[in-house]
Scaffold this motif. Structure first.
Motif, PDB file in Angstrom:
ATOM      1  N   GLY A 141      19.686  25.541   7.418  1.00  0.00           N
ATOM      2  CA  GLY A 141      20.330  26.584   6.822  1.00  0.00           C
ATOM      3  C   GLY A 141      19.258  27.466   6.340  1.00  0.00           C
ATOM      4  O   GLY A 141      19.705  28.397   5.878  1.00  0.00           O
ATOM      5  N   GLY A 142      18.073  27.319   6.906  1.00  0.00           N
ATOM      6  CA  GLY A 142      17.150  28.256   6.418  1.00  0.00           C
ATOM      7  C   GLY A 142      17.039  29.525   7.410  1.00  0.00           C
ATOM      8  O   GLY A 142      18.166  30.030   7.910  1.00  0.00           O
ATOM      9  N   ASN A 143      15.752  29.769   7.746  1.00  0.00           N
ATOM     10  CA  ASN A 143      15.563  31.000   8.723  1.00  0.00           C
ATOM     11  C   ASN A 143      16.128  30.513   9.835  1.00  0.00           C
ATOM     12  O   ASN A 143      15.902  29.410  10.485  1.00  0.00           O
ATOM     13  CB  ASN A 143      13.942  31.221   8.828  1.00  0.00           C
ATOM     14  N   TYR A 146      17.901  26.843  11.163  1.00  0.00           N
ATOM     15  CA  TYR A 146      17.596  25.695  11.502  1.00  0.00           C
ATOM     16  C   TYR A 146      16.198  25.583  11.141  1.00  0.00           C
ATOM     17  O   TYR A 146      15.549  24.271  11.362  1.00  0.00           O
ATOM     18  CB  TYR A 146      17.678  25.322  12.861  1.00  0.00           C
ATOM     19  N   LEU A 147      15.425  26.311  10.542  1.00  0.00           N
ATOM     20  CA  LEU A 147      14.377  26.194   9.984  1.00  0.00           C
ATOM     21  C   LEU A 147      14.196  26.160   8.533  1.00  0.00           C
ATOM     22  O   LEU A 147      15.274  26.195   7.867  1.00  0.00           O
ATOM     23  CB  LEU A 147      13.316  27.291  10.497  1.00  0.00           C
ATOM     24  N   SER A 148      12.906  26.166   7.745  1.00  0.00           N
ATOM     25  CA  SER A 148      12.857  26.277   6.380  1.00  0.00           C
ATOM     26  C   SER A 148      13.053  27.745   5.933  1.00  0.00           C
ATOM     27  O   SER A 148      13.281  28.547   6.780  1.00  0.00           O
ATOM     28  CB  SER A 148      11.377  25.778   6.080  1.00  0.00           C
ATOM     29  N   GLY A 149      13.084  27.933   4.618  1.00  0.00           N
ATOM     30  CA  GLY A 149      13.463  29.233   4.236  1.00  0.00           C
ATOM     31  C   GLY A 149      14.168  29.121   2.952  1.00  0.00           C
ATOM     32  O   GLY A 149      14.866  27.895   2.267  1.00  0.00           O
ATOM     33  N   LYS A 150      14.349  30.227   2.043  1.00  0.00           N
ATOM     34  CA  LYS A 150      14.776  29.955   0.893  1.00  0.00           C
ATOM     35  C   LYS A 150      16.453  29.505   0.843  1.00  0.00           C
ATOM     36  O   LYS A 150      16.872  28.830  -0.390  1.00  0.00           O
ATOM     37  CB  LYS A 150      14.886  31.152   0.029  1.00  0.00           C
ATOM     38  N   THR A 151      17.112  29.833   1.843  1.00  0.00           N
ATOM     39  CA  THR A 151      18.373  29.125   2.041  1.00  0.00           C
ATOM     40  C   THR A 151      18.559  27.729   2.504  1.00  0.00           C
ATOM     41  O   THR A 151      19.693  27.003   2.916  1.00  0.00           O
ATOM     42  CB  THR A 151      19.156  30.192   2.673  1.00  0.00           C
ATOM     43  N   GLY A 152      17.335  27.216   2.972  1.00  0.00           N
ATOM     44  CA  GLY A 152      17.467  25.944   3.744  1.00  0.00           C
ATOM     45  C   GLY A 152      17.645  24.657   2.861  1.00  0.00           C
ATOM     46  O   GLY A 152      17.300  24.857   1.594  1.00  0.00           O
ATOM     47  N   ILE A 393      17.133  25.196  17.776  1.00  0.00           N
ATOM     48  CA  ILE A 393      18.211  24.001  17.665  1.00  0.00           C
ATOM     49  C   ILE A 393      19.243  24.728  17.070  1.00  0.00           C
ATOM     50  O   ILE A 393      19.701  24.768  15.822  1.00  0.00           O
ATOM     51  CB  ILE A 393      17.506  23.128  16.507  1.00  0.00           C
ATOM     52  N   ILE A 394      20.195  25.276  18.049  1.00  0.00           N
ATOM     53  CA  ILE A 394      21.435  25.856  17.615  1.00  0.00           C
ATOM     54  C   ILE A 394      22.675  25.195  18.432  1.00  0.00           C
ATOM     55  O   ILE A 394      22.027  24.572  19.461  1.00  0.00           O
ATOM     56  CB  ILE A 394      21.561  27.346  17.732  1.00  0.00           C
ATOM     57  N   PRO A 395      23.690  25.229  17.776  1.00  0.00           N
ATOM     58  CA  PRO A 395      25.009  24.352  18.423  1.00  0.00           C
ATOM     59  C   PRO A 395      25.018  24.939  19.999  1.00  0.00           C
ATOM     60  O   PRO A 395      25.552  24.079  20.667  1.00  0.00           O
ATOM     61  CB  PRO A 395      26.169  24.691  17.899  1.00  0.00           C
TER      62      PRO A 395
END
Length: 442
Positions: A141-143, A146-152, A393-395
């Motif tokens: 849910g981040g950058n 699938y990565l870190s970030g403020k929305t992750g 790492i995407i569907p």
């Protein structure tokens, strides 16, 4: 009256002592619980099986393990996670599955567990967990989604994770006064020197078989050579200069490799190195135990370790397994306690000493761990540069990955032009991404 007050005070003190005792044992409430977990048949989880009895001894929580070949785990987990009530309280998942499970809302967001003072151990020290592993395997849910970030958010914790390191034959390098490669130019040069110096020996053992293996090998070189599959707007850039350079590197490695290298999967590539048929091995850190096992290896005590060579940047791979709590689990709180115990500093060191793959920087630097496994220090240094974005790492990645690996195999075996091949991959990838809705907001 005084005796009555004394008795009351005594009872109160006893109750306070009981309360303190209860509070000092966070596992008390869950004693007698039996957790059902799904783990893979894998060297790391074989080590986990050795330490689980200690968890039960400390906590009173029983653990029943359904251990499956990891290639069969996904089918079983998909069946279990799709039910209203599942059999599993904790699962180990392959990194590829993260996006699918989170997108289907089948894994617990771990925030509410780590903010619960009755469950969260204040000495856990999450900052000690290896960054690249956490972001690659645990975040969603981040950058880029699938990565870190403020929305992750964190949906799993790395456990049985891996990075890429360079194994090399110390005896061969010393015999010919060869320098251990620090850069890609040096790596490719040495890889093609070896067959000239040692008759019948390949330079570097690599995956190359059509499909996932060829794609994995290419991606291993793409990140350090400055490439990515997509730009920040999801436009395929696999066919740019860096992509062509990575494909050329893979082709040179295969051409200078052992006989039959173009058809090697992971098992064949590792087997070639274990058998002494190649002088170098650039792949996952998980193989260290097998390389030092005399029942499997002819090169025991002959292998040195170095960081993944540098291209335009450092960028070792990240992958392997994480552990998460299914949304439909019966015993979620107790499952979190097991997850936390396994990945704590104490648990991480225990599994490392049993032959597993540690997930913490402190474990890689631990004196006792390094005394038993001297390579751990080098692995820890490599993990400072672990790249969580070395593959997306995407569907829809499975479809793109298969096409990339099939196309690269034709480059390696049929002499297909590299630029032409990658242009075709980029065009087909664009169509897959468009159909999946990645350009909706452009």
């Amino acid at each position: 009256m005084l005796n009555t007050i004394t008795k009351i005070a005594g009872v109160a003190a006893g109750l306070a002592m009981l309360a303190t005792t209860a509070l000092s044992n966070p596992y008390k409430e869950y004693e007698g619980t039996t957790l059902v977990v799904n783990f893979p048949a894998h060297p790391h989880y074989n080590a986990v099986m050795q330490i689980l009895p200690e968890f039960t001894k400390e906590t009173g929580i029983e653990v029943e393990v359904d251990q499956l070949p990891y290639l069969k785990m996904r089918e079983r987990q998909t069946l279990e996670l799709g039910q209203d009530e599942g059999d599993y309280d904790l699962i180990a998942y392959v990194v590829f599955s993260k996006a699918d499970y989170v997108y289907a809302d089948q894994l617990e967001n771990l925030a509410r567990y780590f903010m619960n003072p009755k469950l969260a151990d204040p000495s856990y020290d999450a900052d000690d967990l290896i960054d690249g592993y956490v972001y690659n395997i645990g975040f969603a849910g981040g950058n880029k989604g699938y990565l870190s970030g403020k929305t992750g958010s964190l949906f799993g914790v790395p456990y049985g994770s891996e990075t890429s390191v360079l194994g090399y034959r110390k005896d061969i390098f010393e015999k010919h006064n060869l320098k251990v490669p620090e850069t890609y130019d040096e790596l490719l040069d040495v890889a093609c020197q070896i067959p000239q110096l040692e008759s019948g020996m390949g330079g570097l053992s690599s995956r190359a078989a059509s499909g996932h293996h060829a794609s994995h090998a290419f991606l291993l070189h793409l990140a350090p050579l400055g490439g990515r599959i997509f730009d920040d707007s999801w436009n395929p850039i696999v066919n740019n200069e860096a992509g062509v350079k990575a494909a050329n590197a893979l082709k040179q490695i295969v051409d200078c490799g052992p006989e039959g290298a173009a058809s090697f999967g992971f098992g064949e590539a590792l087997g070639s190195f274990l058998n002494g048929d190649t002088a170098m091995f650039l792949d996952t850190s998980v193989v260290a135990g097998q390389i030092n096992d005399p029942s499997k290896s002819k090169v025991v005590d002959k292998v040195g370790w170095a960081m993944h060579p540098m291209g335009v940047r450092r960028g070792s791979q990240t992958g392997g397994f994480g552990i998460g709590i299914p949304k439909n689990a019966e015993n979620k709180d107790a499952a979190f306690l097991l997850m936390q115990w396994l990945t704590s500093k104490k648990g991480d060191k225990m599994v490392a000493l049993a032959g597993g793959n540690p997930s913490r920087f402190s474990t890689h630097a631990d004196a006792e761990v390094n005394a038993k496994f001297p390579h751990m220090k080098t692995f820890g240094e490599a993990l400072q540069h672990a790249d969580p974005d070395w593959r997306p790492i995407i569907p829809v990645w499975g479809k793109i990955n298969a096409d990339l690996g099939t196309t690269l195999s034709k480059v390696l075996t049929e002499g297909t032009d590299i630029q032409e091949a990658l242009d075709g991959v980029a065009e087909r990838t664009k169509a897959v991404m468009e159909e999946a809705g990645y350009y909706t907001w452009q």
